[in-house]
Design an enzyme around this catalytic site. Structure first.
Site, PDB file in Angstrom:
ATOM      1  CG  ASN A 116      -1.890  -1.193   1.176  1.00 60.29           C
ATOM      2  OD1 ASN A 116      -1.943  -1.906   0.176  1.00 60.29           O
ATOM      3  ND2 ASN A 116      -2.605  -1.426   2.264  1.00 60.29           N
ATOM      4  CB  THR A 161     -17.349  37.317 -31.270  1.00 62.60           C
ATOM      5  OG1 THR A 161     -18.167  38.115 -32.118  1.00 62.60           O
ATOM      6  CG2 THR A 161     -16.169  38.152 -30.778  1.00 62.60           C
ATOM      7  CB  SER A 283      -8.858  10.407 -48.983  1.00 56.74           C
ATOM      8  OG  SER A 283      -9.850   9.496 -49.421  1.00 56.74           O
ATOM      9  CE  LYS A 289     -10.833  15.665 -48.253  1.00 53.01           C
ATOM     10  NZ  LYS A 289     -11.719  14.762 -47.521  1.00 53.01           N
ATOM     11  CG  ASN A 291      -8.358  14.387 -45.089  1.00 49.62           C
ATOM     12  OD1 ASN A 291      -8.918  15.282 -45.733  1.00 49.62           O
ATOM     13  ND2 ASN A 291      -8.539  13.102 -45.334  1.00 49.62           N
ATOM     14  CD  GLU A 296     -10.361  15.504 -39.138  1.00 53.61           C
ATOM     15  OE1 GLU A 296     -11.017  14.456 -39.007  1.00 53.61           O
ATOM     16  OE2 GLU A 296      -9.991  15.921 -40.244  1.00 53.61           O
ATOM     17  CE1 TYR A 323      -4.169   0.117  -2.757  1.00 57.44           C
ATOM     18  CE2 TYR A 323      -5.187  -1.895  -1.935  1.00 57.44           C
ATOM     19  CZ  TYR A 323      -4.631  -1.166  -2.971  1.00 57.44           C
ATOM     20  OH  TYR A 323      -4.549  -1.712  -4.225  1.00 57.44           O
ATOM     21  CD  GLN A 328      -4.921  -3.758  -9.296  1.00 59.20           C
ATOM     22  OE1 GLN A 328      -4.263  -4.237  -8.397  1.00 59.20           O
ATOM     23  NE2 GLN A 328      -5.663  -4.490 -10.103  1.00 59.20           N
ATOM     24  CE  LYS A 331      -0.849   0.885  -9.634  1.00 60.48           C
ATOM     25  NZ  LYS A 331      -2.156   1.042  -8.995  1.00 60.48           N
TER      26      LYS A 331
HETATM   27  N1  ARG Z   1      -1.584  -3.754  -7.476  1.00 58.21           N
HETATM   28  C1  ARG Z   1      -2.021  -3.036  -6.325  1.00 58.21           C
HETATM   29  C2  ARG Z   1      -2.454  -1.611  -6.709  1.00 58.21           C
HETATM   30  O1  ARG Z   1      -2.120  -1.208  -7.748  1.00 58.21           O
HETATM   31  C3  ARG Z   1      -0.907  -2.971  -5.334  1.00 58.21           C
HETATM   32  C4  ARG Z   1      -1.366  -2.806  -3.939  1.00 58.21           C
HETATM   33  C5  ARG Z   1      -2.026  -4.031  -3.478  1.00 58.21           C
HETATM   34  N2  ARG Z   1      -2.324  -3.958  -2.088  1.00 58.21           N
HETATM   35  C6  ARG Z   1      -3.171  -4.771  -1.520  1.00 58.21           C
HETATM   36  N3  ARG Z   1      -3.376  -4.623  -0.256  1.00 58.21           N
HETATM   37  N4  ARG Z   1      -3.772  -5.728  -2.173  1.00 58.21           N
HETATM   38  O2  ARG Z   1      -3.117  -0.933  -5.963  1.00 58.21           O
END
Ligand code: ARG
Length: 466
Positions: A116, A161, A283, A289, A291, A296, A323, A328, A331
């Site tokens: 954690n 405007t 294109s 074309k 583009n 975009e 935690y 998780q 990420k």
């Molecule tokens: N893979 C977990 C995350 O990204 C790591 C931490 C896991 N901790 C736990 N108590 N299971 O959060």
């Protein structure tokens, strides 16, 4: 029916059997958190040195674990690191390998540490680097905009405007408008970096530890500016991820607005800019074309950046301390937003840096008679007429012109005075924008100097981000 399968997990002492395949399949984070390998090794090295200082590991043990971590580092750098089936996340994989290499000493690595505080540390280290990379992309795009603003010289185009032509503006002024919004983005990134520069390592699972470690020294070892003061907060806090995602979303929105303009500018209808072949796409069916796909996608991808932010906010919303595995989910949105922002900044910089402006086309659009209307009203104001009356008087001339009574220029010369002719000269109206911060040549020259200074300050601040 269960799908038990035996393999040693980190928590195997407490459990009779191994984790089910479906549990592993659903809960693993290795497919995406493997990119944390470098910061994970870095964090572990600092932690081991801390355990050495605390006397938990002997100097020999410290050395042997550090060596093992160095081997792991090398294996990752060479692309030779072998993951195993039981590797649930990057932390498990690194620790498993360290223990294979260093034996007993390796199995002491995780003393006084939990995944954690480990994962929070890794992600902060990673985000610090990511922010530095994005900030450098922002500065690069700003430099391109400044260069193009300098090269633009006296070129001018209509300012809009409601997407209706309003008053002429210098091209440099328009380009720098975007550079200033990117400056606020840069500022926000530096600010987010400063706030997240706090080490959570030593918070343990949630409550600290009975082992005599010194989190402040570990923080210093890792180059953090500060250390946590509340272990529960240290492992639960993902404000820095949310904040970074917001900053990236706003960059994305700014790039999207630039993108939208370039889609318009490069259309035949506007014809203000032509893309270099290297930054345009063709294109598969329509041979003629060319583009503006970068522009975009800058518009399109802002959607995923906003989605990543709102997704994370929803994940965090109802989490109790401390935690929870929900965390998780921090990420993937972060990695995705950083990757796409870095790519977008480089592509947009290349597109703007190499495009050719059609300044004749811009001038032709900006020299339309109606864009002089406000200057005629301000001319009357200078002659002592209250602005509301002046506005109405010119409005009537515009109406007579639109109903076919004659050119606005001729009507103005008869009704107001022959001196009005000057405003209708090519580029004449642009020069009238003289107030500070305005769109005419003299305030824009001041602005270019001011922005040049800001940009060199940013370059210096960028170095401080490392
Ligand atoms: N893979 C977990 C995350 O990204 C790591 C931490 C896991 N901790 C736990 N108590 N299971 O959060």
């Amino acid at each position: 029916m269960g799908d038990n399968k035996s393999s040693d997990s980190l928590w195997h002492g407490r459990f009779a059997g191994g984790p089910a395949e479906s549990l592993m399949a659903y809960t693993v984070s290795l497919p995406f958190d493997r990119q944390l390998w470098e910061v994970d090794v870095q964090g572990s090295k600092a932690h081991v040195r801390g355990l050495g200082r605390a006397g938990v590991l002997s100097p020999d043990e410290v050395e042997s674990v550090l060596n093992a971590l160095e081997v792991v580092h090398q294996e990752f750098s060479d692309g030779l690191f072998q993951f195993r089936d039981g590797d649930e996340d990057i932390h498990t994989a690194v620790e498993r390998r360290v223990t294979e290499i260093a034996g007993d000493a390796g199995s002491r690595l995780h003393t006084a540490r939990s995944r954690n505080d480990q994962v929070a540390t890794d992600l902060r280290l990673w985000t610090k680097q990511a922010i530095a990379e994005v900030a450098s992309g922002v500065v690069n795009l700003q430099r391109v905009l400044l260069d193009r603003a300098r090269q633009a010289g006296d070129a001018y185009l209509p300012g809009y405007t409601h997407l209706q032509r309003a008053q002429p503006v210098m091209l440099a002024h328009h380009l720098l408008a975007h550079a200033w919004s990117l400056h606020r983005d840069f500022d926000r990134l530096v600010d987010a970096h400063r706030r997240l520069d706090v080490s959570p390592l030593g918070a343990g699972a949630l409550a600290g530890t009975s082992i005599e470690i010194d989190p402040a020294l570990t923080a210093e070892d890792l180059g953090f500016a500060a250390v946590f003061t509340n272990s529960l907060d240290a492992v639960s806090d993902r404000d820095f991820v949310a904040e970074t995602l917001f900053d990236l979303s706003l960059i994305g929105i700014h790039l999207s607005r630039i993108g939208e303009e370039w889609v318009l500018w490069t259309s035949d209808e506007f014809g203000f800019a032509r893309l270099d072949d290297a930054y345009a796409t063709g294109s598969s069916m329509l041979p003629q074309k060319k583009n503006a796909d970068i522009a975009e996608l800058a518009r399109g991808k802002s959607g995923r950046l906003i989605g990543n932010l709102t997704g994370l906010l929803a994940t965090l919303k109802a989490l109790p301390l401390a935690y929870n595995r929900d965390l998780q989910e921090d990420k993937e949105p972060l990695f995705d937003s950083v990757e796409h922002t870095v790519l977008a900044l480089a592509a947009i910089a290349g597109m703007i840096g190499t495009a050719e402006f059609d300044t004749d086309q811009m001038a032709a659009a900006a020299d339309a008679e109606l864009l002089v209307s406000t200057d005629l009203a301000e001319h009357l104001v200078r002659n002592g007429i209250p602005f509301r009356q002046a506005h109405a008087q010119v409005g009537q001339l515009v109406r007579r012109h639109l109903s076919g009574e004659g050119q606005l220029r001729d009507l103005a010369m008869t009704e107001i005075g022959p001196e009005c002719a000057a405003y209708f000269e090519r580029g004449g109206a642009t020069k009238m924008r003289t107030s500070p911060g305005g769109a005419g040549p003299s305030p824009v020259a001041v602005q270019i100097t001011a922005f040049t200074e800001k940009l060199s300050e940013s370059v210096a601040r960028l170095k401080e981000l490392g």
